[in-house]
Design a protein around this motif. Sequence first.
Motif, PDB file in Angstrom:
ATOM      1  N   PHE A 157      18.571  36.703  92.273  1.00  0.00           N
ATOM      2  CA  PHE A 157      19.886  36.330  92.011  1.00  0.00           C
ATOM      3  C   PHE A 157      20.024  35.021  91.550  1.00  0.00           C
ATOM      4  CE2 PHE A 157      18.206  34.742  96.350  1.00  0.00           C
ATOM      5  CZ  PHE A 157      18.819  33.419  96.557  1.00  0.00           C
ATOM      6  N   SER A 158      21.043  34.721  90.852  1.00  0.00           N
ATOM      7  CA  SER A 158      21.287  33.596  90.190  1.00  0.00           C
ATOM      8  C   SER A 158      21.959  32.462  90.965  1.00  0.00           C
ATOM      9  CB  SER A 158      22.249  33.878  88.918  1.00  0.00           C
ATOM     10  OG  SER A 158      22.748  32.694  88.418  1.00  0.00           O
ATOM     11  N   GLN A 159      21.545  31.148  91.187  1.00  0.00           N
ATOM     12  CA  GLN A 159      22.120  30.264  91.797  1.00  0.00           C
ATOM     13  C   GLN A 159      22.816  29.376  90.736  1.00  0.00           C
ATOM     14  OE1 GLN A 159      20.120  28.750  95.316  1.00  0.00           O
ATOM     15  NE2 GLN A 159      18.260  29.143  93.996  1.00  0.00           N
ATOM     16  N   SER A 160      23.987  29.077  90.821  1.00  0.00           N
ATOM     17  CA  SER A 160      24.834  28.175  89.761  1.00  0.00           C
ATOM     18  C   SER A 160      25.761  27.285  90.623  1.00  0.00           C
ATOM     19  CB  SER A 160      25.384  28.902  88.804  1.00  0.00           C
ATOM     20  OG  SER A 160      26.736  29.916  89.279  1.00  0.00           O
ATOM     21  N   LYS A 161      25.725  26.254  90.026  1.00  0.00           N
ATOM     22  CA  LYS A 161      26.697  25.057  90.679  1.00  0.00           C
ATOM     23  C   LYS A 161      27.208  24.445  89.485  1.00  0.00           C
ATOM     24  CE  LYS A 161      26.171  23.014  95.273  1.00  0.00           C
ATOM     25  NZ  LYS A 161      25.276  22.354  96.161  1.00  0.00           N
ATOM     26  N   SER A 162      28.643  23.932  89.851  1.00  0.00           N
ATOM     27  CA  SER A 162      29.336  23.073  88.979  1.00  0.00           C
ATOM     28  C   SER A 162      30.040  21.893  89.848  1.00  0.00           C
ATOM     29  CB  SER A 162      29.956  23.821  87.934  1.00  0.00           C
ATOM     30  OG  SER A 162      31.201  24.365  88.595  1.00  0.00           O
ATOM     31  N   ILE A 163      30.106  20.785  89.380  1.00  0.00           N
ATOM     32  CA  ILE A 163      30.754  19.564  89.444  1.00  0.00           C
ATOM     33  C   ILE A 163      31.814  19.117  88.436  1.00  0.00           C
ATOM     34  CG2 ILE A 163      30.737  17.336  90.440  1.00  0.00           C
ATOM     35  CD1 ILE A 163      28.124  17.860  91.662  1.00  0.00           C
ATOM     36  N   GLN A 164      32.928  18.821  89.011  1.00  0.00           N
ATOM     37  CA  GLN A 164      33.764  18.232  87.847  1.00  0.00           C
ATOM     38  C   GLN A 164      34.251  16.886  88.513  1.00  0.00           C
ATOM     39  OE1 GLN A 164      36.948  21.184  87.118  1.00  0.00           O
ATOM     40  NE2 GLN A 164      38.479  19.782  86.428  1.00  0.00           N
ATOM     41  N   VAL A 165      34.020  15.894  87.452  1.00  0.00           N
ATOM     42  CA  VAL A 165      34.355  14.309  87.921  1.00  0.00           C
ATOM     43  C   VAL A 165      35.237  13.943  87.218  1.00  0.00           C
ATOM     44  CG1 VAL A 165      33.380  12.362  88.067  1.00  0.00           C
ATOM     45  CG2 VAL A 165      31.827  14.267  88.892  1.00  0.00           C
ATOM     46  N   GLN A 166      36.422  13.368  87.667  1.00  0.00           N
ATOM     47  CA  GLN A 166      37.441  13.092  86.795  1.00  0.00           C
ATOM     48  C   GLN A 166      37.235  11.358  86.418  1.00  0.00           C
ATOM     49  OE1 GLN A 166      41.438  12.684  88.868  1.00  0.00           O
ATOM     50  NE2 GLN A 166      42.509  12.019  86.795  1.00  0.00           N
ATOM     51  N   VAL A 167      37.499  11.002  85.420  1.00  0.00           N
ATOM     52  CA  VAL A 167      37.103   9.534  84.872  1.00  0.00           C
ATOM     53  C   VAL A 167      38.454   8.854  85.075  1.00  0.00           C
ATOM     54  CG1 VAL A 167      36.958   8.109  82.660  1.00  0.00           C
ATOM     55  CG2 VAL A 167      35.717  10.445  83.111  1.00  0.00           C
ATOM     56  N   ARG A 168      38.500   7.725  85.617  1.00  0.00           N
ATOM     57  CA  ARG A 168      39.803   7.113  85.767  1.00  0.00           C
ATOM     58  C   ARG A 168      39.835   5.812  84.753  1.00  0.00           C
ATOM     59  NH1 ARG A 168      42.394   8.375  90.555  1.00  0.00           N
ATOM     60  NH2 ARG A 168      41.000   9.878  91.595  1.00  0.00           N
TER      61      ARG A 168
END
Length: 168
Positions: A157-168
């Motif tokens: 099975f595929s393990q995928s993860k993502s993070i979104q970080v806002q630049v200020r």
Amino acid sequence: MGHLVRHPKLGARPMVRAGTAALRDDRGVSAVEFALIAPMLVLSLLAMTDLGLAISERMTIGHILRAGAQGATHDIGVSAIDRILRTTAAQNMTLATAGTQGDDATLALDVGTLCNCAEEPDVAVACSTTCDGGTPTQIFYVLSAQKTYAGLLLPRFSQSKSIQVQVR
């Protein structure tokens, strides 16, 4: 002595007594019970180990992405964040090399940017766009990782993860 004499009234009672004595004998019962239960114990131990390894791998992927997100909060650029991700991953996992398919045991990393206006957060725009009211666009770094887990008993099975970080 030692001869079994059949009594006409008793018949085969000594034989019945010998048979019931054999049925009451419980020597070896625990060995038979263990032989029946041992395969299930070994299978459950392997399944728990496999599940633990999958969870550990998922936690390692999260750790790698958080290291990159920490660099993204300082707005150091896509290439620098990619370098942080790859350095952290090299210490913990096998990486997919750029330009190759890699096998299922490799970790694929990706870093990109995403820009949008506060009024329409679901619509991606060019980062140079000026939003309504003259406000600048919101800039995000998007960090993602994907790896296929091939365990001992668990299916691939595929393990995928993502993070979104806002630049200020």
